[in-house]
Design a protein around this motif. Sequence first.
Motif, PDB file in Angstrom:
ATOM      1  N   GLU A 157      67.170  52.347 111.477  1.00 14.67           N
ATOM      2  CA  GLU A 157      67.159  53.745 111.032  1.00 14.67           C
ATOM      3  C   GLU A 157      67.044  53.823 109.515  1.00 14.67           C
ATOM      4  O   GLU A 157      66.264  54.610 108.975  1.00 14.67           O
ATOM      5  N   ARG A 175      63.422  52.631 108.422  1.00 13.33           N
ATOM      6  CA  ARG A 175      62.373  53.601 108.785  1.00 13.33           C
ATOM      7  C   ARG A 175      62.490  54.884 107.975  1.00 13.33           C
ATOM      8  O   ARG A 175      61.516  55.394 107.447  1.00 13.33           O
ATOM      9  N   SER A 176      63.717  55.405 107.842  1.00 19.79           N
ATOM     10  CA  SER A 176      63.854  56.697 107.168  1.00 19.79           C
ATOM     11  C   SER A 176      63.640  56.582 105.658  1.00 19.79           C
ATOM     12  O   SER A 176      63.127  57.503 105.038  1.00 19.79           O
ATOM     13  N   ARG A 177      64.024  55.450 105.040  1.00 24.09           N
ATOM     14  CA  ARG A 177      63.867  55.322 103.588  1.00 24.09           C
ATOM     15  C   ARG A 177      62.488  54.841 103.180  1.00 24.09           C
ATOM     16  O   ARG A 177      62.026  55.141 102.091  1.00 24.09           O
ATOM     17  N   ARG A 217      57.417  58.021 101.830  1.00 24.26           N
ATOM     18  CA  ARG A 217      57.857  59.221 101.088  1.00 24.26           C
ATOM     19  C   ARG A 217      57.086  59.361  99.777  1.00 24.26           C
ATOM     20  O   ARG A 217      56.745  60.474  99.367  1.00 24.26           O
TER      21      ARG A 217
END
Length: 308
Positions: free
Chosen positions: A31, A34-36, A239
């Motif tokens: 998690e 993937r999220s960062r 991002r």
Amino acid sequence: MSLALTGLGVAAPERVVTNADLEAVLDTSDEWIRSRSGIRERRWAGPHESTASFAVEAVANALKAAGRTPDEVGFLVLATCTPDQLLPHTAAAAADALGMRCGSFDLHAACAGFVTALVTGAGLLPTSPGPVVVVGVERLTQILDHEDRTTAVLFADGAGAAVLEAGDGALLGWDAGTDGSLRPFLEIPPGGQHIHMDGGEVFRRAVRIVVDSAGAACARAGIAAADVDVFVPHQANTRIIEAAASRLGIPAERTVVNLDRWGNTSAASIAIALAEAEAAGRLHAGDRVLLSGFGAGMTWASALLRWA
Ligand code: ACO
């Protein structure tokens, strides 16, 4: 100037390392990664694979796609920050394995390496005795501290190559720059052996750098970034890519992202993403293709191509 990328090629390490594999050996989670970062898995070299062996495979695939043989190549430019040896340059080993005797050098511009090599190769092309081959290649796992979760989950290995020839396409504009005062944010400290990165500091500057540099390359070509057909940014972090593309006015469907499967392969990342975009049928004759790399230094380079 007239420029056609007549063949693209990739080399992928055999070993696929998933986030779950890293969860088993590091204090991290799928998690978080993937999220960062956007990364799901990456490819890491095995002991029998080297920077030169990846370069050889990628260049051979690119030459095959271009319908060219190694003896026809006029010059070889190899971009890497992970040479197998400090002396001689890695291009010498790659050229030897490929049966090339043309001029060659290694180029070190970190994650801006492939675009810097492309612009340099395009400059050599008009007076080159044959096609110019550029390859971005890394074996970053050799400079990773595999116990440092802040870098070990991000970086990876691989190569991408392109054959440059005169043709219907064009190099419409380019931009490059360096702000050496930012060196401490991403470096192998003097006397050290492993990458050390202040990810937050790099992140804070990366979006502005990509927007300014990609925008400058487009402005020099008299084209608005929003009119670019395909955007291939350095694959460091989804991002950063999404924020930069959004500020440039380039929608997600025109932006190439493959770091979920590759991680950050530094000088190789744009070349691999470009080759995958072509293989997926995303590049068409006449398309305006924008490449933009940034990384250690900090160094950056962008190029706007009209696809042949
Ligand atoms: N798993 C779990 N936690 C982690 C991990 C990990 N793998 N790595 C770091 N953390 C922790 C840190 O210890 C820190 O914890 P703390 O707050 O308790 O101290 C926290 O997570 C850091 O979180 P954030 O600061 O919110 O992380 P951020 O959102 O900045 O994401 C990242 C980090 C992914 C590194 C991001 O900053 C980034 O992508 N930076 C740019 C990288 C880049 O573009 N590099 C340049 C190109 S590469 C080249 O030139 C070779």
